[in-house]
Write a protein that holds these residues in place. Structure first.
Motif, short mmCIF file in Angstrom:
data_model
loop_
_atom_site.label_atom_id
_atom_site.label_comp_id
_atom_site.label_asym_id
_atom_site.label_seq_id
_atom_site.Cartn_x
_atom_site.Cartn_y
_atom_site.Cartn_z
N GLY A 97 -12.25 -2.45 6.18
CA GLY A 97 -12.39 -1.88 4.85
C GLY A 97 -12.17 -2.97 3.75
N ALA A 98 -12.65 -2.72 2.55
CA ALA A 98 -12.28 -3.50 1.48
C ALA A 98 -10.90 -3.39 0.90
CB ALA A 98 -13.47 -3.23 0.37
N VAL A 99 -10.42 -2.41 0.51
CA VAL A 99 -9.04 -2.10 0.19
C VAL A 99 -7.94 -1.99 1.17
CG1 VAL A 99 -7.49 -0.46 -1.36
CG2 VAL A 99 -10.22 -0.89 -1.97
N LEU A 100 -6.86 -2.93 1.19
CA LEU A 100 -6.16 -2.82 2.40
C LEU A 100 -4.55 -2.29 1.85
CD1 LEU A 100 -6.60 -6.32 4.14
CD2 LEU A 100 -7.87 -4.03 4.65
N GLU A 101 -3.89 -1.58 2.68
CA GLU A 101 -2.62 -1.11 2.10
C GLU A 101 -1.57 -1.13 3.51
OE1 GLU A 101 0.69 -0.43 0.72
OE2 GLU A 101 -0.95 -0.11 -0.76
N ASN A 102 -0.56 -1.82 3.30
CA ASN A 102 0.45 -1.99 4.24
C ASN A 102 1.79 -1.44 4.16
OD1 ASN A 102 2.09 -3.42 2.37
ND2 ASN A 102 1.77 -5.58 3.11
N PHE A 103 1.67 -0.34 2.92
CA PHE A 103 3.05 0.47 2.89
C PHE A 103 4.30 -0.26 2.62
CE2 PHE A 103 -0.13 2.81 5.46
CZ PHE A 103 -0.51 3.63 4.68
N ASN A 104 4.45 -1.62 2.58
CA ASN A 104 5.70 -2.35 2.39
C ASN A 104 6.37 -2.20 0.99
OD1 ASN A 104 5.20 -3.11 5.10
ND2 ASN A 104 4.70 -5.35 4.28
N ALA A 105 5.62 -1.65 0.26
CA ALA A 105 6.33 -1.29 -1.30
C ALA A 105 6.88 -0.05 -1.14
CB ALA A 105 5.24 -1.58 -2.18
N LEU A 106 6.67 0.87 -0.24
CA LEU A 106 6.94 2.40 -0.17
C LEU A 106 8.65 2.33 0.29
CD1 LEU A 106 5.57 4.89 -0.73
CD2 LEU A 106 5.38 5.20 1.66
N PRO A 107 9.38 2.96 -0.44
CA PRO A 107 10.75 3.10 -0.41
C PRO A 107 10.99 3.89 1.23
CG PRO A 107 10.28 4.60 -1.98
CD PRO A 107 9.18 3.84 -1.83
N LEU A 108 11.98 3.39 1.89
CA LEU A 108 12.21 3.98 3.26
C LEU A 108 12.62 5.48 3.26
CD1 LEU A 108 13.98 1.40 5.44
CD2 LEU A 108 11.44 2.07 5.13
N GLY A 109 12.41 6.52 3.88
CA GLY A 109 12.75 7.87 3.88
C GLY A 109 11.49 8.80 3.39
N THR A 110 11.96 9.81 2.72
CA THR A 110 10.84 10.92 2.64
C THR A 110 10.21 10.96 1.06
OG1 THR A 110 12.62 12.50 1.82
CG2 THR A 110 11.80 12.33 4.23
N GLY A 111 10.70 9.97 0.12
CA GLY A 111 10.31 9.95 -1.37
C GLY A 111 8.84 9.95 -1.56
N GLY A 112 8.08 9.12 -0.92
CA GLY A 112 6.83 8.62 -1.04
C GLY A 112 6.52 8.09 -2.34
N GLY A 113 5.37 8.03 -2.82
CA GLY A 113 5.24 7.35 -3.94
C GLY A 113 3.75 6.81 -4.25
N ALA A 114 3.42 6.17 -5.49
CA ALA A 114 2.14 5.57 -5.69
C ALA A 114 2.42 3.95 -5.24
CB ALA A 114 1.67 5.87 -7.14
N LEU A 115 1.27 3.53 -4.82
CA LEU A 115 1.13 2.14 -4.51
C LEU A 115 0.31 1.37 -5.18
CD1 LEU A 115 1.42 2.95 -0.63
CD2 LEU A 115 3.19 1.78 -1.95
N GLY A 116 0.26 0.03 -5.03
CA GLY A 116 -0.64 -1.11 -5.68
C GLY A 116 -2.15 -0.72 -5.36
N SER A 117 -2.34 -0.32 -4.03
CA SER A 117 -3.90 0.09 -3.71
C SER A 117 -4.23 1.23 -4.40
CB SER A 117 -3.64 0.10 -2.30
OG SER A 117 -3.05 1.39 -1.84
N GLY A 118 -3.59 1.87 -5.14
CA GLY A 118 -4.03 3.32 -5.77
C GLY A 118 -3.71 4.53 -4.68
N ILE A 119 -3.31 4.34 -3.46
CA ILE A 119 -2.89 5.33 -2.59
C ILE A 119 -1.64 5.85 -2.91
CG2 ILE A 119 -2.53 6.10 -0.31
CD1 ILE A 119 -4.21 3.73 0.74
N SER A 120 -1.65 7.13 -3.09
CA SER A 120 -0.35 7.96 -3.43
C SER A 120 -0.13 8.67 -2.00
CB SER A 120 -0.55 8.85 -4.32
OG SER A 120 0.73 9.66 -4.63
N VAL A 121 1.25 8.46 -1.57
CA VAL A 121 1.69 8.96 -0.33
C VAL A 121 2.77 10.02 -0.67
CG1 VAL A 121 2.95 8.17 1.87
CG2 VAL A 121 1.64 6.62 0.74
N SER A 122 2.75 11.05 0.31
CA SER A 122 3.78 12.06 0.11
C SER A 122 4.16 12.43 1.56
CB SER A 122 3.20 13.47 -0.77
OG SER A 122 2.06 13.97 -0.22
N PHE A 123 5.11 13.17 1.74
CA PHE A 123 5.63 13.53 2.81
C PHE A 123 6.28 14.88 2.83
CE2 PHE A 123 6.80 8.90 2.61
CZ PHE A 123 5.95 8.42 3.62
N ALA A 124 5.73 15.42 3.98
CA ALA A 124 6.59 17.07 4.19
C ALA A 124 7.47 16.87 5.37
CB ALA A 124 5.33 17.93 4.31
#
Length: 236
Positions: free
Chosen positions: A38-65
């Protein structure tokens, strides 16, 4: 080493409340040591550990249940890190992630059997037709579901990626899996009925990936359905 698996899923849909299937055809290819395309790569390394989730530089937004979360390392009986091989960590970090056990941040789905509604949700920055991921210790009870808004596009399980998934935490248990769809999607949800669905290193593209000329068509249709669930071997 698991052979390369390739699968065409026509009209696949795990039914969801309020979602209407879009009758997508999903083409899935995965291999041990396979690399993202793929053209857009995301490694999740900027995401805080735990269940907080958040928006990343790739534009992907992560949320956890709960009890899904961003983690590192392993916890026996709950999650274990994916295993990189064949240089498929190239492009995911600087320097590139090396072969071996993933020492960086990755995502785990938790277990719907332990906590109702446990899931990782990725909201994508655009309508995509390709999604790749480093899928760790593949189990048949892992499920990846694709949506366009609230409209169900289709789903893929671990049993459709590996003929006999057994939760192997070593080099042969992690595949880089490439999924193309003829229907665009902007949300991807990872769930698992048992602990757990672990993944890292996502790749995205607005268009389907080209057909890899080197991949042999080893299976067509729904593979591995009805196989008995296998207990995942977890690090103690």
């Amino acid at each position: 080493m698991h052979p390369v698996q390739k699968l065409l899923l026509a009209g696949v849909a795990a039914f969801a409340i309020g979602a209407t299937p879009a009758s997508a055809a999903l083409v899935v290819s995965g291999s041990v040591g396979g690399a993202p395309t793929g053209a857009v790569l995301e490694n999740f390394n900027a995401l805080p550990l735990g269940t907080g989730g958040g928006a990343l530089g790739s534009g992907i937004s992560v949320s956890f249940a709960p009890n899904a979360q961003a983690v590192q390392g392993a916890v026996g009986g709950q999650y274990a890190a994916p295993f990189l091989s064949g240089g498929n960590g190239a492009g995911f970090g600087s320097p590139n992630q090396p072969n071996g056990v993933d020492t960086t941040t990755y995502l785990t789905s938790g277990s719907t059997g332990a906590t109702a509604g446990a899931a990782v949700t990725l909201n994508l920055p655009f309508l995509a037709q390709y999604f790749g991921l480093l899928w760790g210790s593949v189990d048949d009870y892992n499920t990846l579901t694709f949506y366009n808004g609230n409209t169900l596009v289709g789903s893929v399980t671990g049993a459709q990626v590996v003929a006999s998934p057994n939760g192997d935490q070593g080099v042969n248990g992690t595949l880089y899996v490439n999924i193309s769809s003829d229907v665009a999607f902007n949300k991807v949800v990872a769930t698992s009925s048992q602990y757990a669905f672990e993944f890292d290193n996502v790749a995205l593209s607005r268009t389907p990936i080209p057909e890899p000329a080197s991949l042999a068509l080893l299976g067509l249709g729904l593979l591995g359905l009805g196989a008995a669930a296998r207990a995942k071997r977890r690090a103690g």
